[in-house]
Design a protein around this motif. Structure first.
Motif, PDB file in Angstrom:
ATOM      1  N   ALA A   1       0.832  -1.211   0.000  1.00  0.00           N
ATOM      2  CA  ALA A   1       0.000   0.000   0.000  1.00  0.00           C
ATOM      3  C   ALA A   1       0.865   1.258   0.000  1.00  0.00           C
ATOM      4  O   ALA A   1       2.093   1.199   0.089  1.00  0.00           O
ATOM      5  N   GLY A   2       0.174   2.377  -0.135  1.00  0.00           N
ATOM      6  CA  GLY A   2       0.872   3.659  -0.088  1.00  0.00           C
ATOM      7  C   GLY A   2       1.716   3.957  -1.310  1.00  0.00           C
ATOM      8  O   GLY A   2       2.580   4.825  -1.274  1.00  0.00           O
ATOM      9  N   VAL A   3       1.526   3.200  -2.396  1.00  0.00           N
ATOM     10  CA  VAL A   3       2.329   3.467  -3.591  1.00  0.00           C
ATOM     11  C   VAL A   3       1.450   3.933  -4.753  1.00  0.00           C
ATOM     12  O   VAL A   3       1.909   4.010  -5.879  1.00  0.00           O
ATOM     13  N   SER A   4       0.181   4.228  -4.465  1.00  0.00           N
ATOM     14  CA  SER A   4      -0.670   4.732  -5.547  1.00  0.00           C
ATOM     15  C   SER A   4      -0.465   6.236  -5.650  1.00  0.00           C
ATOM     16  O   SER A   4       0.582   6.765  -5.300  1.00  0.00           O
TER      17      SER A   4
ATOM     18  N   SER B   1      16.891   4.944  -3.842  1.00  0.00           N
ATOM     19  CA  SER B   1      16.454   5.210  -5.207  1.00  0.00           C
ATOM     20  C   SER B   1      15.091   4.596  -5.396  1.00  0.00           C
ATOM     21  O   SER B   1      14.713   3.661  -4.695  1.00  0.00           O
ATOM     22  N   VAL B   2      14.346   5.112  -6.324  1.00  0.00           N
ATOM     23  CA  VAL B   2      13.017   4.563  -6.555  1.00  0.00           C
ATOM     24  C   VAL B   2      12.645   4.653  -8.025  1.00  0.00           C
ATOM     25  O   VAL B   2      12.920   5.640  -8.699  1.00  0.00           O
ATOM     26  N   ASP B   3      12.057   3.558  -8.515  1.00  0.00           N
ATOM     27  CA  ASP B   3      11.411   3.543  -9.825  1.00  0.00           C
ATOM     28  C   ASP B   3       9.960   3.250  -9.572  1.00  0.00           C
ATOM     29  O   ASP B   3       9.639   2.219  -8.976  1.00  0.00           O
ATOM     30  N   PHE B   4       9.117   4.133 -10.004  1.00  0.00           N
ATOM     31  CA  PHE B   4       7.691   3.908  -9.834  1.00  0.00           C
ATOM     32  C   PHE B   4       7.151   3.428 -11.162  1.00  0.00           C
ATOM     33  O   PHE B   4       7.319   4.084 -12.175  1.00  0.00           O
ATOM     34  N   TRP B   5       6.569   2.237 -11.161  1.00  0.00           N
ATOM     35  CA  TRP B   5       6.122   1.649 -12.420  1.00  0.00           C
ATOM     36  C   TRP B   5       4.617   1.453 -12.440  1.00  0.00           C
ATOM     37  O   TRP B   5       4.028   1.066 -11.449  1.00  0.00           O
ATOM     38  N   LYS B   6       4.083   1.667 -13.606  1.00  0.00           N
ATOM     39  CA  LYS B   6       2.747   1.152 -13.871  1.00  0.00           C
ATOM     40  C   LYS B   6       2.953  -0.079 -14.742  1.00  0.00           C
ATOM     41  O   LYS B   6       3.476  -0.002 -15.840  1.00  0.00           O
TER      42      LYS B   6
ATOM     43  N   ARG C   1      -3.346  -6.955 -14.207  1.00  0.00           N
ATOM     44  CA  ARG C   1      -4.496  -6.828 -13.337  1.00  0.00           C
ATOM     45  C   ARG C   1      -4.672  -8.131 -12.590  1.00  0.00           C
ATOM     46  O   ARG C   1      -4.697  -9.180 -13.232  1.00  0.00           O
ATOM     47  N   PRO C   2      -4.748  -8.158 -11.284  1.00  0.00           N
ATOM     48  CA  PRO C   2      -4.662  -6.986 -10.411  1.00  0.00           C
ATOM     49  C   PRO C   2      -3.213  -6.536 -10.259  1.00  0.00           C
ATOM     50  O   PRO C   2      -2.302  -7.279 -10.614  1.00  0.00           O
ATOM     51  N   GLY C   3      -3.041  -5.309  -9.740  1.00  0.00           N
ATOM     52  CA  GLY C   3      -1.704  -4.914  -9.326  1.00  0.00           C
ATOM     53  C   GLY C   3      -0.985  -3.958 -10.231  1.00  0.00           C
ATOM     54  O   GLY C   3       0.212  -4.091 -10.422  1.00  0.00           O
ATOM     55  N   LYS C   4      -1.653  -2.969 -10.775  1.00  0.00           N
ATOM     56  CA  LYS C   4      -0.974  -2.036 -11.676  1.00  0.00           C
ATOM     57  C   LYS C   4       0.184  -1.281 -11.037  1.00  0.00           C
ATOM     58  O   LYS C   4       1.280  -1.251 -11.604  1.00  0.00           O
ATOM     59  N   PRO C   5       0.024  -0.637  -9.870  1.00  0.00           N
ATOM     60  CA  PRO C   5       1.153   0.149  -9.354  1.00  0.00           C
ATOM     61  C   PRO C   5       2.172  -0.737  -8.659  1.00  0.00           C
ATOM     62  O   PRO C   5       1.829  -1.603  -7.853  1.00  0.00           O
ATOM     63  N   LEU C   6       3.431  -0.553  -9.005  1.00  0.00           N
ATOM     64  CA  LEU C   6       4.493  -1.342  -8.396  1.00  0.00           C
ATOM     65  C   LEU C   6       5.700  -0.438  -8.262  1.00  0.00           C
ATOM     66  O   LEU C   6       6.017   0.320  -9.181  1.00  0.00           O
ATOM     67  N   THR C   7       6.353  -0.494  -7.118  1.00  0.00           N
ATOM     68  CA  THR C   7       7.526   0.344  -6.913  1.00  0.00           C
ATOM     69  C   THR C   7       8.733  -0.543  -6.694  1.00  0.00           C
ATOM     70  O   THR C   7       8.661  -1.526  -5.960  1.00  0.00           O
TER      71      THR C   7
ATOM     72  N   PHE D   1      14.226  -3.077  -2.674  1.00  0.00           N
ATOM     73  CA  PHE D   1      12.911  -2.768  -2.100  1.00  0.00           C
ATOM     74  C   PHE D   1      11.854  -2.961  -3.165  1.00  0.00           C
ATOM     75  O   PHE D   1      12.021  -2.533  -4.310  1.00  0.00           O
ATOM     76  N   LEU D   2      10.750  -3.605  -2.798  1.00  0.00           N
ATOM     77  CA  LEU D   2       9.593  -3.709  -3.695  1.00  0.00           C
ATOM     78  C   LEU D   2       8.358  -3.212  -2.958  1.00  0.00           C
ATOM     79  O   LEU D   2       8.033  -3.738  -1.882  1.00  0.00           O
ATOM     80  N   GLY D   3       7.715  -2.212  -3.522  1.00  0.00           N
ATOM     81  CA  GLY D   3       6.473  -1.700  -2.953  1.00  0.00           C
ATOM     82  C   GLY D   3       5.297  -2.312  -3.698  1.00  0.00           C
ATOM     83  O   GLY D   3       5.127  -2.075  -4.894  1.00  0.00           O
ATOM     84  N   LEU D   4       4.534  -3.132  -2.981  1.00  0.00           N
ATOM     85  CA  LEU D   4       3.407  -3.826  -3.602  1.00  0.00           C
ATOM     86  C   LEU D   4       2.134  -3.027  -3.384  1.00  0.00           C
ATOM     87  O   LEU D   4       2.039  -2.237  -2.436  1.00  0.00           O
ATOM     88  N   PRO D   5       1.125  -3.258  -4.208  1.00  0.00           N
ATOM     89  CA  PRO D   5      -0.153  -2.578  -3.983  1.00  0.00           C
ATOM     90  C   PRO D   5      -0.780  -3.039  -2.664  1.00  0.00           C
ATOM     91  O   PRO D   5      -0.427  -4.090  -2.136  1.00  0.00           O
TER      92      PRO D   5
END
Ligand code: AMP
Ligand code: MG
Length: 409
Positions: A256-259, A275-280, A284-290, A299-303
């Motif tokens: 969470a917190g990555v939308s 460092s961060v790469d914000f990806w779309k 589906r499901p799960g479009k936002p991924l960091t 680090f991986l930021g999951l929806p």
């Protein structure tokens, strides 16, 4: 928007297996072997009997028949675990149990069923009647016929299975070198989250990802490091991510917190700490991924939605953790027939399905709501079918790739 394949390539680009450690063989089950294992001795280590019966000289009993048994003098009793003390001579026999060492002189074992020994008394008869002949070498397990001393039994990279653990024990290895378990930190974020112990309150829900993700990590053979729940503040998220680094995490996950919401602070903290790469990602499901690094730790930021968190874990985190574990991450999909028409929005869709055998074919049915917030869609599912990017509809009867949860959990 990134394809699933490109996002995964980016994540795996710098991943390598972790260092190895010596562990007890039971702790090695399911992990990647980091050394070559050779047999220290023959298996079995000595010639032994494959049956309960009588060790004999085969030539002595060639004429044995039910109507005219051959009589042999019984000179010794050889239970398993006991070394024979005498040599079997002409017209002699030794009673022998399965796994007991063959006595010198004997060259075959007659199973007890082919003798007049009822097989149920422990008293050693003075004489035994043999009712049928057996060929030379019958019912003997020779030293080294299973494994020869010096043979390579297991090679580096092997994912150790229960049979391998048994073979290691049988060859005298109590410890073995394996790739160490990655420490995977898991952070839940969100002001709305309560623990399972806390009473429900208006507007609040309970943290699911803080439990489902560690369970996935354990199922893979890695070690979860639970960071608890951070409120949607830069201070709390920062402090918990730094705690993960201090605790020696090899990988940090958050959910969470990555939308693009006003309280999605994870991104801001990552920009500050690393460092961060914000990806779309086109899924589906799960479009936002960091994807990024916190003080050098991947680090991986999951929806946040519980289904999205689990599916993105299966698609992206699992391959990374498997790589750190020194294991092959490829999933062997199988084809299934779709039992009902299903819609997609054109993204690569991982639909939750249950499967049934119908006339020998595996047929997939939706588990109902495909909302990324509905944990029941995962609970009821046997796995995921993958509707490729670009398709908007799959018709009943068409064939798609299926990931069984048996494969990915
Ligand atoms: P967010 O990415 O913060 O907008 O969260 C997306 C949705 O997932 C929201 O409905 C959150 O309440 C929900 N959510 C976030 N984290 C969790 C969690 N750990 N367990 C269950 N639901 C969550
Ligand atoms: Mg949130």
């Amino acid at each position: 928007m990134l394809t699933v394949e490109t996002a995964l390539e980016n994540i795996l680009r710098h991943a390598v297996q972790l260092s190895s450690e010596r562990v007890s063989i039971l702790d090695a089950a399911g992990r990647a072997l980091a050394e070559e294992v050779r047999a220290r001795h023959d298996l079995p280590p000595f010639d032994n009997s494959a049956m309960d019966g009588y060790a004999v000289i085969a030539a002595d009993i060639r004429t044995a028949r039910l109507e005219s048994p051959v009589h042999l003098a019984v000179i010794e009793d050889i239970p398993a675990g006991h070394a024979p003390t005498s040599t079997v001579g002409a017209r002699q026999a030794a009673r022998i149990m399965t796994g007991a060492p063959m006595p010198a002189g004997a060259d075959a074992v007659v199973p007890v069923e082919l003798t007049t020994d009822p097989g149920d008394s422990s008293a050693l008869p003075a004489e035994i009647e043999i009712l049928e002949p057996v060929p030379t070498a019958a019912n003997i397990r020779w030293a080294g016929e299973d494994v020869r001393a010096g043979d390579v039994v297991l090679s580096p990279g092997r994912r150790l299975r229960p049979a391998d653990i048994g073979a290691l024990a049988g060859l005298g290895y109590s410890e073995v070198s394996v790739v160490r378990r990655p420490r995977v930190a898991v952070l839940s974020t969100g002001d709305e989250l309560l623990t399972p112990e806390q009473p429900l309150q208006p507007g609040r829900i309970r943290d699911m990802n803080g439990y489902s993700l560690p369970a996935m990590i354990m199922a893979l053979g890695a070690t979860p490091v639970r960071l608890g729940v951070a409120t949607d503040t830069v201070e709390d998220v920062r402090q918990r991510l730094l705690a993960a680094v201090d605790q020696g995490a090899d990988l940090i996950l958050s959910s969470a917190g990555v939308s693009v919401g006003a309280y999605d602070v994870v991104k801001a903290v990552l920009e500050e700490l690393g460092s961060v790469d914000f990806w779309k990602v086109n899924m589906r499901p799960g479009k936002p991924l960091t994807f990024g690094h916190v003080r050098g730790v991947p680090f991986l930021g999951l929806p946040g939605n519980p289904v999205s968190a689990l599916v993105t874990f299966m698609v992206f985190v699992r391959p990374l953790v498997m790589t750190l574990l020194g294991l092959d991450h490829h999933v062997h999909t199988r084809n299934v027939r779709v039992g009902e028409t299903m819609q997609s929005d054109g993204r690569q869709t991982y639909a939750r399905v249950r499967v049934e055998y119908e006339h020998g074919d595996l047929v997939a049915y939706s588990t109902g709501t495909q909302s990324s917030g509905a944990i029941s869609s995962m609970v009821k599912a046997d796995g995921l079918i993958i509707i490729p990017a670009g398709l908007r509809e799959v018709r009943a009867g068409e064939t798609l790739a299926f990931w069984s949860f048996d494969q990915v959990i």
